[in-house]
Design an enzyme around this catalytic site. Structure first.
Site, PDB file in Angstrom:
ATOM      1  N   TYR A 120     -42.923  20.065   8.000  1.00  0.00           N
ATOM      2  CA  TYR A 120     -42.700  19.486   6.681  1.00  0.00           C
ATOM      3  C   TYR A 120     -43.577  18.249   6.549  1.00  0.00           C
ATOM      4  O   TYR A 120     -43.677  17.443   7.476  1.00  0.00           O
ATOM      5  CB  TYR A 120     -41.230  19.089   6.518  1.00  0.00           C
ATOM      6  CG  TYR A 120     -40.915  18.377   5.218  1.00  0.00           C
ATOM      7  CD1 TYR A 120     -40.960  19.053   4.001  1.00  0.00           C
ATOM      8  CD2 TYR A 120     -40.567  17.026   5.202  1.00  0.00           C
ATOM      9  CE1 TYR A 120     -40.662  18.400   2.807  1.00  0.00           C
ATOM     10  CE2 TYR A 120     -40.259  16.367   4.010  1.00  0.00           C
ATOM     11  CZ  TYR A 120     -40.316  17.066   2.820  1.00  0.00           C
ATOM     12  OH  TYR A 120     -40.011  16.423   1.634  1.00  0.00           O
ATOM     13  N   LYS A 125     -41.006   6.267   7.627  1.00  0.00           N
ATOM     14  CA  LYS A 125     -39.753   6.072   8.352  1.00  0.00           C
ATOM     15  C   LYS A 125     -39.769   4.803   9.224  1.00  0.00           C
ATOM     16  O   LYS A 125     -39.678   3.729   8.666  1.00  0.00           O
ATOM     17  CB  LYS A 125     -39.405   7.344   9.121  1.00  0.00           C
ATOM     18  CG  LYS A 125     -39.276   8.523   8.129  1.00  0.00           C
ATOM     19  CD  LYS A 125     -38.635   9.777   8.624  1.00  0.00           C
ATOM     20  CE  LYS A 125     -38.371  10.729   7.463  1.00  0.00           C
ATOM     21  NZ  LYS A 125     -39.229  11.895   7.355  1.00  0.00           N
ATOM     22  N   ASP A 162     -49.282  14.269  11.429  1.00  0.00           N
ATOM     23  CA  ASP A 162     -48.255  13.703  10.573  1.00  0.00           C
ATOM     24  C   ASP A 162     -47.162  13.143  11.487  1.00  0.00           C
ATOM     25  O   ASP A 162     -46.320  13.866  12.004  1.00  0.00           O
ATOM     26  CB  ASP A 162     -47.699  14.767   9.624  1.00  0.00           C
ATOM     27  CG  ASP A 162     -46.658  14.188   8.674  1.00  0.00           C
ATOM     28  OD1 ASP A 162     -46.276  13.005   8.855  1.00  0.00           O
ATOM     29  OD2 ASP A 162     -46.220  14.910   7.766  1.00  0.00           O
TER      30      ASP A 162
END
Ligand SMILES: *Cc1c(COP(=O)(O)O)cnc(C)c1O
Length: 442
Positions: free
Chosen positions: A149, A272, A244
């Protein structure tokens, strides 16, 4: 079987209001408990390893706001940094010292990075890194992996088809077919599919993007050899490799998965943890590529609140605390303890179950003696079983993520006792689960 799904009356009432005012009652889909059923507690506060809802019920929390809260909730140094920064002003739309200091942390920590651009979310970081990769290579094709994702940008909201390398087909309404025509989707853990795609189309590929530690569809730990092959093929064909690291960056260690596997990507994306609980994303790489960004170069990218000083201060305080307190080694030690205890708990499971764990990230694979490496290998019966486990834990005061495919996070606020509580509670839930419930969320 105890799978009580009741939250208190205040959460029920406020979530009913939320449902009328916010689509699904939420600002991001998985929070709505659609995958496990029931009403989510409406949270009032968080402190350390716990969150407390508006009925005053506290939960031992392993969600950690889905990854950012590596120090736990409302960590004092982070909150002080936020308050100090906020008192000086919340936004300037001008260069500030703190963004330079946070950039320094990234540059000094992660291999191959000379420059950083800050944005406000992981999605934005990925979207911008993809544009930069296309601009820098003059190529159009993007390759992603099924089970990874990368946020909600159009070109990466694609479903894998059957067959080796498949053309991206939109996995969301509202994404025109034409927006995914330049995306290819590969299975994880498949050297042959990867080599074949590069043999056929290698010179058209701008970038391959991967979560080097795939952590959004279970925790699908990859063979290092697979990641090394990816590095070799991208280099050979002049394509960029984008790691990522929105979850793994600054969680696995200061150098993320790049340092862990000894593989340096061309670009890395962060989110994050880098924002310490505030909205921050970043993408970064060598000067040669990053210099192509506006205003120096011809690849446009901008943001009104990018590099926001309050958010930068939270990220900086988080990274400084981790560094000053041997944070990553501490997290690895707690992760090891969790692995030992949860593995013991899982031996009482009425169905085969195994733990995938790397550093402070963990995930339970159900109906599996060993954790899978691909999204396709996750057992279909997982979701209904997980709904029972999830609600059993929640009713006993332990919060995992409300989806079988989301991972758990250990923070520096989790003590050995907290980890023991998770394991003991899990054992008790698994004991009640015997025999396993038939499929179906009800
Ligand atoms: C969370 C995540 C994103 C998206 O970040 P947002 O801040 O939610 O937009 C992108 N990539 C990975 C690997 C993620 O885990």
């Amino acid at each position: 079987m105890s799978t009580s799904r009741s939250v208190g009356p205040n959460s029920e009432a406020w979530f009913a209001k939320a449902r009328e005012r916010l689509p699904g009652g939420v600002s991001s889909p998985v929070r709505a408990f659609g995958a496990v059923g029931g009403t989510p507690p409406v949270i009032r506060s968080g402190q350390g390893a716990y969150v407390t809802d508006i009925d005053g019920v506290s939960y031992l929390d392993f969600v950690g706001s889905w990854g950012p809260l590596i120090l736990g909730h409302a960590q004092p140094q982070v909150i002080n940094a936020i308050m100090d920064a906020a008192r000086r002003g919340t936004s300037f739309g001008a260069p500030s010292q703190v963004e330079i200091e946070l950039a320094d942390e990234v540059i000094g920590s992660y291999p191959g990075i000379e420059q950083v651009r800050f944005v406000s979310s992981g999605t934005e970081a990925v979207m911008s890194a993809i544009r930069l990769a296309r601009g820098a290579t003059g190529r159009d094709l993007i390759v992603k992996f099924s089970g990874c994702y990368h946020g909600h940008m159009d070109a990466l909201l694609v479903a894998a088809g059957s067959g080796l390398a498949t053309f991206g087909t939109p996995s969301s309404a509202g994404v025109p077919k034409g927006y995914t025509d330049l995306t290819r989707v590969l299975p994880l853990d498949d050297d042959e599919a990867l080599a074949q795609l590069f043999a056929e189309d290698g010179e058209r590929i701008a970038a391959v993007i991967i979560e080097p530690v795939p952590a959004n569809n279970g925790l699908l730990l990859q063979r290092p050899e697979f990641l090394k092959l990816l590095r070799e093929l991208t280099t050979q064909h002049g394509a960029l490799l984008i790691f990522d690291e929105v979850i793994s960056g600054f969680r696995l260690g200061p150098g993320g998965a790049a340092e862990h596997y000894g593989i340096t990507p061309d670009l890395a994306t962060f989110g994050k943890v880098i924002g310490g609980g505030m909205p921050v994303g970043a993408f970064a790489g060598p000067r040669e590529i990053m210099g192509r960004l506006a205003p120096q170069g011809d690849v446009y990218q901008a943001g009104t609140l990018s590099g926001n000083p309050v958010a930068m201060a939270a990220g900086l305080a988080t990274l400084q605390f981790l560094k000053a307190n041997d944070g990553w080694n501490q997290l690895e030690a707690r992760g090891q303890y969790l692995e030992q205890l949860v593995t013991d708990s899982l031996s009482t499971s009425p169905v085969p179950a195994s733990l995938a764990r790397l550093g402070s990230m963990f995930w339970i694979a159900w109906y599996a003696d060993t954790p899978p490496r691909t999204a396709e290998a996750i057992a279909e019966q997982t979701a209904p079983l997980y709904a029972h486990v999830f609600h059993g834990l929640l009713a006993r005061g332990v919060a995992l993520a409300p989806s079988a495919y989301e991972i758990g996070f250990v923070s520096l606020a989790h003590t050995h006792e907290d980890i023991e509580q998770l394991a003991a509670t899990l054992t008790s839930v698994l004991t009640d689960l015997n025999p396993p419930p038939a499929s179906g969320v009800n």
